[in-house]
Design an enzyme around this catalytic site. Structure first.
Site, PDB file in Angstrom:
ATOM      1  N   ASP A  42       0.864  -1.173   0.000  1.00 53.69           N
ATOM      2  CA  ASP A  42       0.000   0.000   0.000  1.00 53.69           C
ATOM      3  C   ASP A  42       0.911   1.237   0.000  1.00 53.69           C
ATOM      4  OD1 ASP A  42      -2.127   1.730   0.023  1.00 53.69           O
ATOM      5  OD2 ASP A  42      -3.282   0.591   1.489  1.00 53.69           O
TER       6      ASP A  42
HETATM    7  C1  NOJ Z   1      -4.058   3.897   0.024  1.00 55.05           C
HETATM    8  C2  NOJ Z   1      -5.230   2.981   0.128  1.00 55.05           C
HETATM    9  O1  NOJ Z   1      -5.168   2.249   1.332  1.00 55.05           O
HETATM   10  C3  NOJ Z   1      -5.366   2.003  -1.024  1.00 55.05           C
HETATM   11  O2  NOJ Z   1      -6.595   1.351  -0.917  1.00 55.05           O
HETATM   12  C4  NOJ Z   1      -5.232   2.723  -2.332  1.00 55.05           C
HETATM   13  O3  NOJ Z   1      -5.391   1.815  -3.401  1.00 55.05           O
HETATM   14  C5  NOJ Z   1      -3.865   3.386  -2.390  1.00 55.05           C
HETATM   15  N1  NOJ Z   1      -3.741   4.343  -1.297  1.00 55.05           N
HETATM   16  C6  NOJ Z   1      -3.635   4.116  -3.712  1.00 55.05           C
HETATM   17  O4  NOJ Z   1      -4.442   5.218  -3.797  1.00 55.05           O
END
Ligand code: NOJ
Length: 740
Positions: A288
């Protein structure tokens, strides 16, 4: 040549740095066009999410900046993938540089959060799950896929498959709800449809996220630690991911939090033993955002160099936004701390997906005319409306809905009714507020001839009571009040946990105030999470409550169709509504205690709230009524290799055509470990004309009735089971059967 042969041949030509480049995913950078103005996207987005600045202000600031595509990094083969690049012209430029100007012409992945639509917004994932309608899920996914794909996106960070049992957690809005089976069915369809290649090459690689058990964040507080038994992991949180892997999902995103002490980003047991060895996942794992470097903050890596090493070795193939892989992996190989084979393995996985998803052979071509014709087309809006109305859940109705002919003057109150940005819901960066149909607009559009619609703001989500009197006065003139309450878009979603589940500010006060004035009141809820609305349920002045979540671009039209009775509501809850936040996590498939809650003092319950949830999982009303009759089992003694076959008759006993979601649950009555009081094993959405009845059949293989035992091995134990067929998780017909 097979994909593997092509990957191997390509890897041979690549330098170590280029291979590491494939593991590096980053967003664009910003510079400012005005001297003295410092771009700070992270802070601005955060301010917007906290409601400190509007989306318009964010856009104004962004307009003063120049977005840099990291052109040199792409050209040098140091960036294999963009994260959240939305502008199609820029996507064209970035992807062109990779293909035409980099040494080996390796295409880039353009990964974007396509969460509930791209330009045409659809219901949020939680809302969509309440349709229990896999065709609707497929349609939403198909439109989102096409709009994103024509715009240059080739990878989506979805579906989100986190089982969510706690409404305090803001990300419950992105989830398919609290049931592992339903979530798996939805996830499977989404993965299949996102990845299904259409004739012109349209497809997106999907991502199952967030691996794993992110929805169990302690106390419902986002990013928080998770300490959980393996049995719980396997039974509740893993099944939707298993379904996604079985459907061939290309990527899995590891979660932010630590699971049993080790951040998921660097959790070898999770990313390698469970995901690859047990589930047989063959795609790649992306972290993430900035989660690699956050291992240092967790305190499980000394510095970012060690975080990069541990994440890669655990099975994390791609680094989203930390820039740690690109910075440290080369040195780690040179110092012998990781081998080049490890890099090859990870880069090979990424390249294999680039081949598989046609990035080399069927590259996207930038065609502004095609984008213009595709996004937000009439057809897509019609699909959004059709899917949207299937997702709203009618929670209460004393007969005030659908709006009858005697109603000539309708007053709509509540700031949310007319707030385009709020109605879009969270995770709608690619949508535009200007396209959004408000509830006021929808009601005006669908109002029958001669019905007058007036709007008065009255109240918002804050403490401002200055509009109360005007609204109360206006209500005197009306035959019916439609009060729209709930949450603004960013009150749910990422980093939007709440300890208190009541309506914020003065909303409840306003609603109870207006409901006491003898004009029938309908409450339309716009929100991302179950709320503690017991007071609205109890108040006799509130004739109906419609949970409309966030229904997408066509929101207002979908709500109007339901309120005016052009569509008979058919959604049912996929998350339990607790009476109070203090009862969370509250979910239907809980284990029994030795002292299940009842009137007797020494039983499991809270003293100050009802034992039963406000609305249970699976619950939702219709404008008609249904009766369940004749639950019959083909056999009542089943061997391990048998399949439970049962039938139930459902009759429409009301005066309108309607859809019913017929639910099948089982319970293992005595086992070596405590079993849930009910587990969903099947569902079907059927349509019935007034007076019509249908017999619905279900088949559940006995092998699906097992559990993970004390040593965490899956097995089915012989004994007595109970099957329930009914309209929600608390009602229905039941019958016992034996497994021998
Ligand atoms: C953080 C989020 O937790 C995730 O779900 C998302 O895909 C990514 N950022 C990218 O935006």
């Amino acid at each position: 040549m097979t994909i593997q042969e092509r990957v191997d041949a390509l890897l041979k030509k690549m330098t170590l740095k280029e291979k590491i480049g494939q593991l590096n995913q980053a967003g664009t950078t910003m510079t400012c066009t005005l001297p003295g103005f410092e771009p700070d996207m992270d802070t601005w987005v955060s301010e917007m999410l906290q409601g400190k600045i509007t989306k318009a202000e964010l856009d104004r600031r962004v307009a003063m900046c120049e977005e840099n595509l990291r052109e040199d990094e792409i050209r040098d083969g140091l960036l294999g993938s963009y994260v959240n690049l939305y502008d199609d012209e820029k996507i064209a430029r970035g992807t062109d540089i990779a293909r035409k100007e980099s040494r080996l012409g390796i295409p880039v992945f353009v990964g974007v959060d396509v969460i509930h639509g791209y330009r045409t917004m659809f219901p949020t994932p939680l809302a969509l799950s309440c349709s229990w309608d896999l065709d609707a899920v497929r349609r939403e996914t198909q439109v989102a896929k096409r709009e994103a794909w024509v715009s240059g996106v080739n990878w989506t960070f979805g579906p989100m498959l986190d089982i969510s049992r706690d409404a305090r957690w803001g990300r419950i809005v992105e989830s398919p709800g609290e049931d592992p089976f339903l979530a798996g069915e939805i996830g499977r369809v989404q993965v299949e449809e996102f990845q299904r290649e259409e004739e012109d090459g349209c497809r997106l690689m999907a991502t199952a996220k967030h691996f794993l058990a992110y929805g169990a964040a302690s106390g419902g507080q986002d990013y928080n630690t998770v300490d959980m038994s393996e049995r719980q992991i396997y039974e509740t949180y893993l099944p939707p991911f298993r379904a996604a892997v079985d459907a061939g999902v290309g990527a899995v995103m590891s979660a932010f939090h630590d699971l049993n002490g080790v951040p998921c980003t660097m959790n070898r047991w999770l990313l390698t033993d469970v995901l690859r060895k047990e589930l047989g996942f063959d795609g790649f794992v992306v972290s993430d955002a900035e989660a690699v470097k956050q291992c240092v903050v967790h305190g499980t890596a000394r510095d970012e160099r060690e975080a990069a090493k541990e994440s890669l070795l655990a099975g994390g193939d791609m680094d989203m936004s930390s820039l740690d892989y690109i910075q440290y992996l080369e040195d780690l190989v040179q110092s012998g701390e990781i081998s080049e084979e490890e890099i090859d393995r990870a880069a090979g996985r990424v390249l294999a997906k680039k081949f598989e998803f046609g990035l080399f052979d069927r590259p996207w071509t930038y065609d502004p005319e095609r984008i213009r014709k595709t996004v937000l087309s009439e057809e897509n809006r019609a699909a959004a409306l059709d899917v949207g109305k299937r997702c709203a859940v009618l929670l209460k109705n004393d007969g005030v809905l659908p709006i009858g002919d005697s109603v000539r003057k309708i007053l709509i109150v509540g700031a949310l009714a007319d707030d385009r940005q709020a109605l879009m819901g969270p995770w709608s960066f690619t949508g535009r507020a200007d396209d959004q149909i408000t509830i006021v607009e929808g009601m005006r559009r669908y109002a029958p001839e001669g019905v007058e619609i007036t709007y008065c703001r009255g109240f918002g989500v804050d403490e401002d009571r200055s509009g109360f009197e005007e609204a109360y006065k206006a209500a005197k003139e009306a035959d019916l009040v439609i009060a729209v309450a709930g949450e603004e878009a960013y009150m749910s979603g990422e980093a939007a946990s709440r300890a208190d589940l009541h309506l914020t500010g003065c909303q409840e006060e306003f609603l109870l105030g207006i409901a006491g004035r003898s004009v029938p009141t309908v409450v339309v809820l716009v929100n991302g999470r179950p709320l503690a609305i017991g007071a609205l349920q109890e108040h006799t002045g509130i004739g109906a409550i419609l949970e409309s979540w966030h229904l997408g671009t066509e929101f207002g039209n979908a709500v109007a169709e339901i309120l005016f009775g052009r569509y008979n509501p058919s959604g049912k809850l996929t998350v339990t509504f607790a009476n109070e936040g203090g009862q969370e996590p509250m979910y239907y498939n809980h284990p029994n205690t030795g002292r299940p809650g009842n009137d007797f003092k020494f039983t499991s319950k809270y003293q100050d709230v009802p034992i039963k949830p406000l609305y249970p999982f699976g619950y939702g009303l219709s404008y008609t009524t249904f009766a369940y009759e004749k639950l019959t089992l083909e056999k009542t003694t089943l061997k391990m290799e048998d399949t439970l076959r049962c039938r139930v008759t459902v009759k429409n006993t009301g005066k309108r055509e309607g859809e019913e979601i017929v639910q099948l649950y089982i319970r293992d009555l005595a086992a070596s470990v405590v079993r849930p009081v009910r587990e969903l094993k099947g569902f079907q959405k059927i349509s019935l004309a007034p007076g019509e009845e249908k017999t619905v059949s279900f088949e559940v293989p006995v092998t699906r009735m097992g559990f993970y035992d004390q040593t965490c091995h899956y097995r089915v134990e012989p004994g007595t089971f109970r099957v329930f067929a009914g309209p929600d998780s608390t009602k229905g017909l039941e019958q016992d059967f034996e497994v021998i």
